[in-house]
Design an enzyme around this catalytic site. Structure first.
Site, short mmCIF file in Angstrom:
data_model
loop_
_atom_site.label_atom_id
_atom_site.label_comp_id
_atom_site.label_asym_id
_atom_site.label_seq_id
_atom_site.Cartn_x
_atom_site.Cartn_y
_atom_site.Cartn_z
N ASP A 7 -1.04 -52.14 21.05
CA ASP A 7 -1.02 -50.70 21.27
C ASP A 7 -1.09 -50.52 22.78
O ASP A 7 -2.16 -50.62 23.37
CB ASP A 7 -2.22 -50.03 20.58
N GLU A 66 3.93 -51.19 19.63
CA GLU A 66 4.20 -49.80 19.28
C GLU A 66 5.16 -49.21 20.29
O GLU A 66 4.99 -49.38 21.50
CB GLU A 66 2.91 -48.99 19.24
N ASP A 139 -8.07 -48.02 19.90
CA ASP A 139 -6.88 -48.73 20.38
C ASP A 139 -6.74 -50.09 19.69
O ASP A 139 -5.63 -50.53 19.40
CB ASP A 139 -6.95 -48.92 21.90
#
Length: 162
Positions: A7, A66, A139
């Site tokens: 992430d 991502e 996160d």
């Protein structure tokens, strides 16, 4: 198959490492953190070195990142894009296959609903990975969801030859 989920971010980068050997298990998760006082090039260098350390430590078969979700703040989007770039560079330099997933794809794969809320994604990640509590910080939980998304996509490909 060992998957490193990322992430991306510049202040806090989440990572999650999972392994699928018959069942899915968590190997590790956490964050790479940088301080505001440091220049952006130095922060990006720290993030890059952190990714390299993770790749060397866990030797993943795949890295799932991502994709950038662009909101209203263009400056933030650019900075996150730069952090994504160093993740892609680290994976590429280490010869690890890279896969990118949109937030919609991640939500669809992990929760079954593309408009799922953050807490729904975190709870399903906890349940799927058989964790006693929600992974923290957010996160890291998001990075575990990215890694799960990749495993689920790969399993669909195996089943349906897609």
């Amino acid at each position: 198959m060992v998957v490193l989920g990322i992430d991306p971010g510049i202040a806090i980068c989440g990572y999650g490492v999972i392994n699928e050997k018959g069942k899915i298990e968590v190997i590790d998760y956490g964050i790479i953190e940088t301080k505001r006082e440091i220049s952006k090039p130095q922060r990006l260098k720290r993030v890059f070195e952190g990714y390299l350390e993770l790749i060397e430590k866990f030797n993943p078969d795949a890295i799932a990142v991502e994709e950038l979700f662009f909101n209203k703040n263009a400056k933030t989007a650019i900075t996150v894009g730069e952090a994504r770039g160093v993740a892609l560079l680290a994976a590429s330099l280490k010869g690890v296959e890279i896969y990118e997933y949109t937030p919609l794809q991640i939500k669809q794969m992990v929760v079954g609903y593309g408009r799922a809320k953050k807490n729904q994604i975190q709870e399903m990640t906890r349940v799927i990975l058989n964790l006693k509590e929600l992974p923290k910080p957010d996160d890291a939980a998001d990075a575990l969801a990215v890694a799960l998304c990749h495993l689920f996509y790969k399993n669909i490909e195996k089943l349906y030859g897609v």
